[in-house]
Scaffold this motif. Structure first.
Motif, PDB file in Angstrom:
ATOM      1  N   SER A 231     -21.689   2.670  32.565  1.00 40.34           N
ATOM      2  CA  SER A 231     -22.838   1.563  32.400  1.00 40.34           C
ATOM      3  C   SER A 231     -23.251   0.800  33.537  1.00 40.34           C
ATOM      4  O   SER A 231     -22.613  -0.071  34.086  1.00 40.34           O
ATOM      5  N   GLN A 232     -24.341   1.266  33.906  1.00 38.38           N
ATOM      6  CA  GLN A 232     -24.800   0.462  35.155  1.00 38.38           C
ATOM      7  C   GLN A 232     -25.148  -0.964  34.794  1.00 38.38           C
ATOM      8  O   GLN A 232     -24.936  -1.696  35.825  1.00 38.38           O
ATOM      9  N   SER A 233     -25.220  -1.397  33.663  1.00 38.33           N
ATOM     10  CA  SER A 233     -25.217  -2.856  33.396  1.00 38.33           C
ATOM     11  C   SER A 233     -23.866  -3.641  33.674  1.00 38.33           C
ATOM     12  O   SER A 233     -23.844  -4.714  33.824  1.00 38.33           O
ATOM     13  N   LYS A 234     -22.785  -2.840  33.573  1.00 37.74           N
ATOM     14  CA  LYS A 234     -21.555  -3.449  33.834  1.00 37.74           C
ATOM     15  C   LYS A 234     -21.032  -3.364  35.159  1.00 37.74           C
ATOM     16  O   LYS A 234     -19.865  -3.973  35.412  1.00 37.74           O
ATOM     17  N   ILE A 235     -21.909  -3.108  36.010  1.00 36.17           N
ATOM     18  CA  ILE A 235     -21.537  -3.120  37.582  1.00 36.17           C
ATOM     19  C   ILE A 235     -21.600  -4.562  38.020  1.00 36.17           C
ATOM     20  O   ILE A 235     -23.018  -5.158  38.007  1.00 36.17           O
ATOM     21  N   GLU A 236     -20.701  -5.113  38.489  1.00 36.10           N
ATOM     22  CA  GLU A 236     -20.388  -6.532  39.149  1.00 36.10           C
ATOM     23  C   GLU A 236     -19.951  -6.370  40.492  1.00 36.10           C
ATOM     24  O   GLU A 236     -19.198  -5.548  40.787  1.00 36.10           O
ATOM     25  N   SER A 237     -20.469  -7.419  41.225  1.00 36.49           N
ATOM     26  CA  SER A 237     -19.828  -7.508  42.574  1.00 36.49           C
ATOM     27  C   SER A 237     -19.562  -8.927  42.950  1.00 36.49           C
ATOM     28  O   SER A 237     -20.496 -10.049  43.203  1.00 36.49           O
ATOM     29  N   LYS A 238     -18.330  -9.166  42.668  1.00 40.56           N
ATOM     30  CA  LYS A 238     -17.572 -10.659  43.051  1.00 40.56           C
ATOM     31  C   LYS A 238     -16.583 -10.501  44.052  1.00 40.56           C
ATOM     32  O   LYS A 238     -16.162  -9.453  44.382  1.00 40.56           O
ATOM     33  N   PRO A 239     -16.250 -11.620  44.642  1.00 39.41           N
ATOM     34  CA  PRO A 239     -15.091 -11.648  45.420  1.00 39.41           C
ATOM     35  C   PRO A 239     -13.781 -10.977  44.770  1.00 39.41           C
ATOM     36  O   PRO A 239     -13.367 -11.096  43.609  1.00 39.41           O
TER      37      PRO A 239
ATOM     38  N   TYR B 174     -13.653  -8.270  43.151  1.00 38.99           N
ATOM     39  CA  TYR B 174     -14.121  -7.532  42.035  1.00 38.99           C
ATOM     40  C   TYR B 174     -15.241  -6.722  42.047  1.00 38.99           C
ATOM     41  O   TYR B 174     -16.425  -7.254  42.177  1.00 38.99           O
ATOM     42  N   GLN B 175     -15.227  -5.410  42.346  1.00 41.19           N
ATOM     43  CA  GLN B 175     -16.446  -4.925  42.575  1.00 41.19           C
ATOM     44  C   GLN B 175     -16.549  -3.540  41.684  1.00 41.19           C
ATOM     45  O   GLN B 175     -15.712  -2.696  41.473  1.00 41.19           O
ATOM     46  N   GLY B 176     -17.659  -3.263  40.907  1.00 32.49           N
ATOM     47  CA  GLY B 176     -18.111  -2.019  40.241  1.00 32.49           C
ATOM     48  C   GLY B 176     -18.597  -1.036  40.915  1.00 32.49           C
ATOM     49  O   GLY B 176     -19.262  -1.148  41.579  1.00 32.49           O
TER      50      GLY B 176
ATOM     51  N   ASN C  77      -2.302 -11.898  40.666  1.00 31.52           N
ATOM     52  CA  ASN C  77      -1.456 -11.658  41.694  1.00 31.52           C
ATOM     53  C   ASN C  77      -1.939 -11.263  42.839  1.00 31.52           C
ATOM     54  O   ASN C  77      -1.167 -10.493  43.658  1.00 31.52           O
ATOM     55  N   GLY C  78      -3.153 -11.512  43.176  1.00 29.80           N
ATOM     56  CA  GLY C  78      -3.745 -11.443  44.615  1.00 29.80           C
ATOM     57  C   GLY C  78      -4.297  -9.825  44.807  1.00 29.80           C
ATOM     58  O   GLY C  78      -4.362  -9.559  46.221  1.00 29.80           O
ATOM     59  N   ASN C  79      -4.305  -9.125  43.847  1.00 32.36           N
ATOM     60  CA  ASN C  79      -4.803  -7.765  44.349  1.00 32.36           C
ATOM     61  C   ASN C  79      -6.535  -7.777  44.237  1.00 32.36           C
ATOM     62  O   ASN C  79      -7.276  -8.668  43.730  1.00 32.36           O
ATOM     63  N   GLU C  80      -6.817  -6.787  44.737  1.00 28.67           N
ATOM     64  CA  GLU C  80      -8.398  -6.591  45.019  1.00 28.67           C
ATOM     65  C   GLU C  80      -9.019  -5.342  44.054  1.00 28.67           C
ATOM     66  O   GLU C  80      -8.102  -4.381  43.853  1.00 28.67           O
ATOM     67  N   ILE C  81      -9.895  -5.596  43.198  1.00 30.28           N
ATOM     68  CA  ILE C  81     -10.189  -4.513  42.243  1.00 30.28           C
ATOM     69  C   ILE C  81     -11.508  -3.671  42.469  1.00 30.28           C
ATOM     70  O   ILE C  81     -12.435  -4.288  42.834  1.00 30.28           O
ATOM     71  N   HIS C  82     -11.368  -2.678  42.545  1.00 29.89           N
ATOM     72  CA  HIS C  82     -12.459  -1.509  42.183  1.00 29.89           C
ATOM     73  C   HIS C  82     -12.534  -0.847  40.823  1.00 29.89           C
ATOM     74  O   HIS C  82     -11.284  -0.679  40.522  1.00 29.89           O
ATOM     75  N   TYR C  83     -13.759  -0.913  40.288  1.00 29.86           N
ATOM     76  CA  TYR C  83     -13.530  -0.453  38.847  1.00 29.86           C
ATOM     77  C   TYR C  83     -14.681   0.374  38.691  1.00 29.86           C
ATOM     78  O   TYR C  83     -15.635   0.382  39.035  1.00 29.86           O
ATOM     79  N   LEU C  84     -14.253   1.727  37.969  1.00 23.53           N
ATOM     80  CA  LEU C  84     -15.418   2.629  37.569  1.00 23.53           C
ATOM     81  C   LEU C  84     -16.079   2.313  35.997  1.00 23.53           C
ATOM     82  O   LEU C  84     -15.264   2.006  35.157  1.00 23.53           O
TER      83      LEU C  84
END
Length: 301
Positions: free
Chosen positions: A33-41, A43-45, A23-30
């Protein structure tokens, strides 16, 4: 809109994150786990550790809404230490978010938090609306009270607080349905106890949409996140068995047997909460899966 999500990698979190991105939203997530941190368009951990009061405050940059799903599963044996983890995973994470918001400039206008219908007393006859003030005297009842209290304080920061009291979440991958399928598939399925206990359920897709809808419509206060037509444990078990083409010939599973196996956690299988979805519907939400047969057909096809 930029939305911060906790518990984004869990059952509901994955469904919701996908929907928010669609639906066109931008996601920051907490994540813890350091291994689950991603950085995508879009979608940022970001890393956090609620037990150590550690959080990357950059997670708040540009965020207007928070979806708070973090919390240890209750579907695991309730030892004394694990009970503490269940409570602290919810309250410490809320407290850390609150401190971060209080101490750092931000644009957050709303928090939509997970909660549970376990707050309502066990009853075969009562229908529960959000106005009901009685609290179940079980461990789960106390968990939800502390959980909701830890979220209510966000209103002190002029942030709208919305709590979605969630019922039995039905999904294809993981959750309660996966466990219910196991005995039925091998011909050993049967209702629990009398089978008369009412189970207020929701399809995971509807639950994700309710979070999105709550954000889009700036919901505030408490809402029951359950489908409009609760079913008895017997009806739910029969619906699953019919879809799988399995017969139910075993006697009902007695409470004492499950108490031996699961300990105090057996309450999850035997408590009865007939919970109303009227408030959500009156506020414009439309369920895609109103009937259990339609939900099970979708999930088991």
């Amino acid at each position: 809109m930029k939305i911060l999500v906790t518990g984004a990698t869990g059952l509901v979190g994955k469904e919701l994150t996908a929907l928010l991105l669609e639906n066109g939203n931008e996601i920051h997530y907490l994540t813890t786990s350091q291994s689950k941190i991603e950085s995508k368009p879009n979608y940022q951990g970001f890393f956090w550790n609620p037990e150590k009061s550690s959080i990357d405050e950059n997670c708040l940059i540009g965020v207007e809404a928070i979806v708070h799903l973090a919390g240890a599963t209750v579907s695991k044996r309730w030892t004394t230490s694990y009970k503490q983890e269940i409570i602290e995973s919810r309250t410490l994470s809320s407290n850390l978010l609150y401190s971060c918001l209080k101490n750092h400039p931000n644009e957050v206008k709303q928090i939509v938090s997970s909660s549970a219908i376990g707050i309502y007393p066990d009853s075969l006859t009562q229908v529960y609306t959000e106005d009901n003030k009685s609290v179940d005297d079980s461990f789960l009842g106390q968990v939800v009270v502390k959980w909701e209290e830890s979220v209510d304080v966000f209103s002190r920061l002029n942030i709208k607080v919305c709590k979605l009291r969630t019922g039995l979440v039905l999904a294809k991958k993981g959750g309660a349905l996966t466990e219910m399928l196991k005995p039925i598939k091998i011909g050993l399925g049967s209702p629990f106890g009398s089978g008369k206990q009412v189970q207020s359920w929701i399809h995971v897709e509807d639950l994700a949409y309710m979070y999105l809808f709550a954000i889009q419509n700036q919901w505030e206060g408490t809402y029951n996140a359950v489908a409009p037509n609760p079913v008895t444990n017997t009806a739910l078990t029969k619906t699953i068995a019919k879809k799988l083409g399995k017969s139910l010939f075993m006697p009902n599973i007695p409470k004492f047997a499950m108490k031996l196996v699961l300990g105090e956690m057996h309450q999850l299988l035997f408590s009865s909460q007939n919970v109303s979805a009227t408030k959500a519907e009156k506020n414009g939400f439309q369920f895609r899966y109103r009937e259990i047969t339609k939900a099970i057909d979708d999930l088991l096809t």
